[in-house]
Design a protein around this motif. Structure first.
Motif, PDB file in Angstrom:
ATOM      1  N   PHE A  15      16.360  18.708-129.254  1.00 39.68           N
ATOM      2  CA  PHE A  15      15.733  18.524-130.564  1.00 39.68           C
ATOM      3  C   PHE A  15      15.827  17.088-131.066  1.00 39.68           C
ATOM      4  N   ASN A  16      16.912  16.399-130.743  1.00 44.17           N
ATOM      5  CA  ASN A  16      17.110  15.038-131.239  1.00 44.17           C
ATOM      6  C   ASN A  16      16.885  13.974-130.166  1.00 44.17           C
ATOM      7  N   ASP A  17      16.436  14.374-128.991  1.00 43.36           N
ATOM      8  CA  ASP A  17      16.110  13.415-127.945  1.00 43.36           C
ATOM      9  C   ASP A  17      15.020  13.992-127.049  1.00 43.36           C
ATOM     10  N   GLY A  18      14.653  13.241-126.015  1.00 43.74           N
ATOM     11  CA  GLY A  18      13.557  13.636-125.154  1.00 43.74           C
ATOM     12  C   GLY A  18      12.295  12.865-125.512  1.00 43.74           C
ATOM     13  N   SER A  19      11.376  12.817-124.562  1.00 48.49           N
ATOM     14  CA  SER A  19      10.158  12.023-124.750  1.00 48.49           C
ATOM     15  C   SER A  19       9.080  12.512-123.787  1.00 48.49           C
ATOM     16  N   ASP A  63       4.088  14.707-127.787  1.00 47.66           N
ATOM     17  CA  ASP A  63       5.170  13.854-128.274  1.00 47.66           C
ATOM     18  C   ASP A  63       5.507  14.300-129.697  1.00 47.66           C
ATOM     19  N   TYR A  64       6.295  15.367-129.799  1.00 47.05           N
ATOM     20  CA  TYR A  64       6.585  15.946-131.111  1.00 47.05           C
ATOM     21  C   TYR A  64       7.684  15.161-131.843  1.00 47.05           C
ATOM     22  N   PRO A  65       7.719  15.237-133.172  1.00 47.02           N
ATOM     23  CA  PRO A  65       8.739  14.498-133.940  1.00 47.02           C
ATOM     24  C   PRO A  65      10.133  15.060-133.687  1.00 47.02           C
ATOM     25  N   LEU A  66      11.132  14.181-133.680  1.00 49.47           N
ATOM     26  CA  LEU A  66      12.495  14.557-133.333  1.00 49.47           C
ATOM     27  C   LEU A  66      13.415  14.608-134.555  1.00 49.47           C
ATOM     28  N   ALA A  67      14.455  15.438-134.420  1.00 45.65           N
ATOM     29  CA  ALA A  67      15.513  15.507-135.415  1.00 45.65           C
ATOM     30  C   ALA A  67      16.446  14.302-135.213  1.00 45.65           C
ATOM     31  N   PRO A  68      17.262  13.954-136.214  1.00 43.27           N
ATOM     32  CA  PRO A  68      17.369  14.574-137.539  1.00 43.27           C
ATOM     33  C   PRO A  68      16.357  14.070-138.558  1.00 43.27           C
ATOM     34  N   GLU A  69      15.551  13.077-138.179  1.00 40.84           N
ATOM     35  CA  GLU A  69      14.540  12.587-139.123  1.00 40.84           C
ATOM     36  C   GLU A  69      13.537  13.680-139.466  1.00 40.84           C
ATOM     37  N   HIS A  70      13.284  14.564-138.507  1.00 39.66           N
ATOM     38  CA  HIS A  70      12.359  15.680-138.711  1.00 39.66           C
ATOM     39  C   HIS A  70      13.071  16.957-138.293  1.00 39.66           C
ATOM     40  N   ARG A  71      13.087  17.935-139.167  1.00 37.89           N
ATOM     41  CA  ARG A  71      13.870  19.154-138.936  1.00 37.89           C
ATOM     42  C   ARG A  71      12.999  20.402-139.043  1.00 37.89           C
ATOM     43  N   PRO A  92      11.639  23.550-140.880  1.00 38.91           N
ATOM     44  CA  PRO A  92      10.487  24.005-140.082  1.00 38.91           C
ATOM     45  C   PRO A  92       9.396  22.947-139.886  1.00 38.91           C
ATOM     46  N   ASP A  93       9.640  21.720-140.382  1.00 36.86           N
ATOM     47  CA  ASP A  93       8.586  20.704-140.336  1.00 36.86           C
ATOM     48  C   ASP A  93       8.129  20.394-138.910  1.00 36.86           C
ATOM     49  N   VAL A  94       9.095  20.301-137.976  1.00 36.83           N
ATOM     50  CA  VAL A  94       8.748  20.020-136.588  1.00 36.83           C
ATOM     51  C   VAL A  94       7.858  21.125-136.035  1.00 36.83           C
ATOM     52  N   LEU A  95       8.244  22.354-136.295  1.00 38.07           N
ATOM     53  CA  LEU A  95       7.497  23.499-135.774  1.00 38.07           C
ATOM     54  C   LEU A  95       6.093  23.575-136.368  1.00 38.07           C
ATOM     55  N   GLU A  96       5.978  23.299-137.658  1.00 39.72           N
ATOM     56  CA  GLU A  96       4.658  23.314-138.291  1.00 39.72           C
ATOM     57  C   GLU A  96       3.762  22.221-137.697  1.00 39.72           C
ATOM     58  N   ALA A  97       4.375  21.086-137.358  1.00 42.36           N
ATOM     59  CA  ALA A  97       3.601  19.997-136.762  1.00 42.36           C
ATOM     60  C   ALA A  97       3.038  20.413-135.411  1.00 42.36           C
ATOM     61  N   VAL A  98       3.865  21.045-134.560  1.00 47.81           N
ATOM     62  CA  VAL A  98       3.370  21.423-133.241  1.00 47.81           C
ATOM     63  C   VAL A  98       2.428  22.628-133.331  1.00 47.81           C
ATOM     64  N   PHE A  99       2.619  23.499-134.333  1.00 51.10           N
ATOM     65  CA  PHE A  99       1.668  24.594-134.509  1.00 51.10           C
ATOM     66  C   PHE A  99       0.294  24.046-134.901  1.00 51.10           C
ATOM     67  N   GLY A 100       0.283  23.014-135.743  1.00 51.32           N
ATOM     68  CA  GLY A 100      -0.977  22.360-136.071  1.00 51.32           C
ATOM     69  C   GLY A 100      -1.637  21.796-134.830  1.00 51.32           C
ATOM     70  N   HIS A 151      22.537  21.244-134.732  1.00 53.01           N
ATOM     71  CA  HIS A 151      22.911  20.776-136.075  1.00 53.01           C
ATOM     72  C   HIS A 151      21.851  19.825-136.635  1.00 53.01           C
ATOM     73  N   ASP A 152      21.381  18.902-135.799  1.00 54.21           N
ATOM     74  CA  ASP A 152      20.383  17.947-136.261  1.00 54.21           C
ATOM     75  C   ASP A 152      19.054  18.622-136.566  1.00 54.21           C
ATOM     76  N   TYR A 153      18.706  19.649-135.780  1.00 62.89           N
ATOM     77  CA  TYR A 153      17.428  20.329-135.968  1.00 62.89           C
ATOM     78  C   TYR A 153      17.425  21.223-137.202  1.00 62.89           C
ATOM     79  N   LEU A 154      18.503  21.979-137.389  1.00 59.98           N
ATOM     80  CA  LEU A 154      18.546  22.939-138.493  1.00 59.98           C
ATOM     81  C   LEU A 154      18.968  22.310-139.813  1.00 59.98           C
ATOM     82  N   GLY A 155      19.898  21.375-139.762  1.00 58.03           N
ATOM     83  CA  GLY A 155      20.362  20.740-140.986  1.00 58.03           C
ATOM     84  C   GLY A 155      21.411  21.532-141.717  1.00 58.03           C
TER      85      GLY A 155
END
Length: 278
Positions: free
Chosen positions: A54-58, A80-88, A90-98, A180-184
């Protein structure tokens, strides 16, 4: 029928790649598109979500898996989805669903208008792919032909035996840190889209292919999810590779003949065949 056009003996066939953008809402998503030469109407369309925690990868770290998905008979759009902790969540999931919605609406641009659509991912990307399958069911689309989950991160408790075997645990482990970074906050883990293994309703989901290995830290939660999906009436193919496999590290390695990724390619190819619309 939409089926793999690549025989096992032709695994080294070249896969082309190019960078592009999905015009998704709420924001456009950079993608890398993988396809074998001549890919067209006989191929599936796969949204691929790269691995990491969730907080790394590319896009680069997802190249090996995206390549085997393409060789198995798909045009692969790796996101190339947004990464945590800057993006958590459900925002990340909504972005990829879009992104998934936009991909479905424009699938004629990538393959053909009748191409079956799949979601796929490894580790954190597997979590997102599983959650997308739930969202597609709950929001009445887009219709998915299947979900391909490789060593998916599905259980935020990080307490399985296979994780303990990997010298991992709730403290000082990259998987726990990623959760932890993904959920907050811990309360978000109760949402089924955040931690799919804890979902109370799994019926009605797209057919699932789950791939892991005997020495994979995600082995146990992958097996538990496969069992729960089967109990809910979902068509499931579950494969456990023999050890030593170097999973999940194998996701960063080129899919050479005889490697775990090449075996996974065979499983994916058969999955495309079994789930393709007639």
């Amino acid at each position: 029928m939409f089926a793999s056009q690549i025989a096992t003996t032709e695994r080294q066939i070249a896969v082309t790649r190019r960078d592009d953008v999905i015009a998704a809402k709420p924001a456009a998503l950079p993608v890398r598109v993988y396809a074998v030469e001549g890919a067209g109407k006989g191929h599936a369309l796969v949204m691929h979500l790269h691995g990491g925690t969730f907080n790394d990868g590319s896009l680069a770290s997802g190249e090996a898996v995206a390549t085997i998905l393409a060789r198995a008979g798909a045009v692969v759009v790796s996101v190339d989805y947004p990464l945590a902790p800057e993006h958590r969540f459900p925002d990340v999931l909504e972005a990829v669903f879009g992104g998934l919605l936009a991909l479905y609406k424009t699938r004629g641009r990538w393959v053909s208008k009748s191409a079956p659509l799949y979601v796929a991912g490894e580790e954190a990307g597997g979590n997102l792919a599983a959650a997308l399958a739930m969202m597609a069911r709950d929001r009445q689309g887009p219709p998915l032909a299947g979900q391909i989950l490789l060593s998916p991160m599905l259980d935020s408790c990080v307490g399985t035996y296979s994780l303990r075997e990997a010298s991992a645990g709730p403290v000082g482990c990259r998987w726990a840190d990623g959760w932890h970074d993904y959920l907050g906050s811990p309360d978000k883990a109760a949402h089924p889209y955040a931690a799919p293994l804890g979902a109370s309703r799994l019926s009605g989901l797209a057919p699932a292919l789950l791939i892991t290995a005997e020495d994979d830290p995600m082995r146990d939660e992958c097996a538990s999810y496969a069992c729960r999906l089967q109990e809910a009436g979902v068509a499931v193919s579950h494969h456990v590779q023999s050890a030593p496999s170097n999973w999940p590290g194998a996701y960063a390695e080129a899919p050479e003949e005889g490697s775990c990724l090449c075996l996974a390619c065979d499983h994916v190819s058969q999955f495309f065949i079994s789930t393709a619309p007639s």
